[in-house]
Design a protein around this motif. Structure first.
Motif, PDB file in Angstrom:
ATOM      1  N   THR A   1      -3.893  13.760   2.222  1.00 45.68           N
ATOM      2  CA  THR A   1      -4.170  12.336   2.114  1.00 45.68           C
ATOM      3  C   THR A   1      -4.146  11.720   3.502  1.00 45.68           C
ATOM      4  OG1 THR A   1      -3.211  12.187  -0.112  1.00 45.68           O
ATOM      5  CG2 THR A   1      -3.416  10.140   1.140  1.00 45.68           C
TER       6      THR A   1
ATOM      7  N   ARG B   1      -8.158  13.000   0.131  1.00 47.53           N
ATOM      8  CA  ARG B   1      -8.028  11.632  -0.374  1.00 47.53           C
ATOM      9  C   ARG B   1      -8.036  10.690   0.824  1.00 47.53           C
ATOM     10  NH1 ARG B   1      -2.924   8.997  -3.814  1.00 47.53           N
ATOM     11  NH2 ARG B   1      -4.093   7.231  -4.702  1.00 47.53           N
TER      12      ARG B   1
ATOM     13  N   GLY C   1       5.376   5.491  -2.639  1.00 47.89           N
ATOM     14  CA  GLY C   1       4.889   6.304  -3.742  1.00 47.89           C
ATOM     15  C   GLY C   1       3.786   7.267  -3.380  1.00 47.89           C
ATOM     16  N   ASP C   2       2.830   7.406  -4.311  1.00 48.26           N
ATOM     17  CA  ASP C   2       1.790   8.424  -4.142  1.00 48.26           C
ATOM     18  C   ASP C   2       0.713   7.997  -3.155  1.00 48.26           C
ATOM     19  OD1 ASP C   2       0.559   6.476  -5.630  1.00 48.26           O
ATOM     20  OD2 ASP C   2      -0.396   7.875  -7.038  1.00 48.26           O
ATOM     21  N   LEU C   3       0.789   6.779  -2.617  1.00 47.84           N
ATOM     22  CA  LEU C   3      -0.165   6.351  -1.604  1.00 47.84           C
ATOM     23  C   LEU C   3       0.234   6.799  -0.200  1.00 47.84           C
ATOM     24  CD1 LEU C   3      -1.064   2.700  -2.670  1.00 47.84           C
ATOM     25  CD2 LEU C   3      -2.483   4.743  -2.873  1.00 47.84           C
ATOM     26  N   ARG C   4       1.445   7.296  -0.047  1.00 41.45           N
ATOM     27  CA  ARG C   4       1.936   7.703   1.265  1.00 41.45           C
ATOM     28  C   ARG C   4       1.066   8.830   1.827  1.00 41.45           C
ATOM     29  NH1 ARG C   4       7.015   7.967   4.136  1.00 41.45           N
ATOM     30  NH2 ARG C   4       7.141   9.884   5.353  1.00 41.45           N
TER      31      ARG C   4
END
Length: 276
Positions: free
Chosen positions: A2, A28, A58-61
């Motif tokens: 990501t 991502r 959260g999962d955006l890190r």
């Protein structure tokens, strides 16, 4: 992986976006802008994130942040991500002052991670070949002389109202924005460090800007080599007179990076001469 691209409106942001879109490792792609601008240019294969706070939760890190923002914004953004342990690539010059860069190093140490300035010219095949000849093979012997030029199109042609010509925002002029590439390449291609530097600078374009648009620099490198760098926003008829010549006691390498025929990616090498 990501990856977060921070900044969509800086001069090179669109180029970074295209690179990340074509990078297989970027699975991502998250995009945020410190001024919340540029959302209308969002590609379909990326996700808009409203704030820096959301990116650190959260999962955006992300595993990597690529920061392409104004010079006055990049240090603070970089510090925040680095302290959180997120590796960063930061668009040059990465800040306005050496103190701001020092704080980036401190933040990386605190977060136990790495950051790098975006000196992409190092990755050009011609640059890597030149380094191999000079540093790894010793093809020109001991480096004794360096000449650099970063002369390019005028302030007027580049828009004097742009933040690049505002000292409070940019920190400096052509030395911060363009000649910094040559300054870095001299270190990379020779494997040497600067030990002494001096310069004359001027603001001569008559466009109302408050940063230098001309500079004549002199320096000495570890090992004793001496050199010069001339930089200026002064060419009205063409884009650039940009180049680098490195001379040693066994020969020289001349790299005309940009001239009347456009971009140059050819090295001119002379490797004959007596040892000193």
């Amino acid at each position: 992986m990501t990856v977060a691209l921070i900044g969509l409106t800086a001069p090179h942001s669109k180029g970074w976006l295209t690179t990340l879109q074509h990078l297989p490792e970027c699975e991502r792609l998250l995009i945020a802008d410190p001024d919340s601008e540029g959302q209308e240019d969002m590609p379909d294969d990326a996700e808009w994130v409203r704030s820096m706070d959301e990116l650190l939760q959260g999962d955006l890190r992300p595993q990597l942040a690529l920061i392409s923002a104004r010079n006055d914004q990049s240090p603070q953004i970089g510090e925040r991500f680095l302290r959180e342990g997120i590796a960063c690539i930061i668009e040059k010059p990465c800040g306005r002052t050496s103190a701001e860069l020092s704080r980036l190093n401190d933040a990386a140490s605190q977060g136990k991670t790495l950051w790098a300035p975006a000196f992409m010219n190092r990755m050009l095949p011609v640059a890597r070949h030149a380094r191999r000849i000079i540093v790894e093979e010793g093809g020109i012997g001991r480096v004794v002389s360096v000449e650099g030029r970063m002369v390019t199109s005028t302030v007027e042609q580049r828009n004097p109202q742009h933040w690049l010509f505002d000292k409070q925002v940019a920190g400096g002029g052509i030395l911060h924005w363009l000649a910094i590439h040559t300054i870095d390449l001299i270190r990379y291609l020779t494997g040497l460090e600067y030990t002494n530097v001096g310069a004359h600078i001027g603001t001569l374009s008559g466009t109302g800007i408050d940063v230098e648009d001309m500079a004549a620099c002199s320096f000495q490198l570890s090992g004793g080599a001496v050199g010069s760098l001339h930089a200026g926003y002064v060419l009205r008829q063409r884009y650039g007179d940009i180049g680098l010549t490195i001379r040693g006691d066994l020969g020289e390498i001349d790299w005309p990076m940009w001239g009347r025929q456009g971009q140059g990616r050819t090295l001119y090498i002379h490797e004959e001469g007596p040892r000193s």
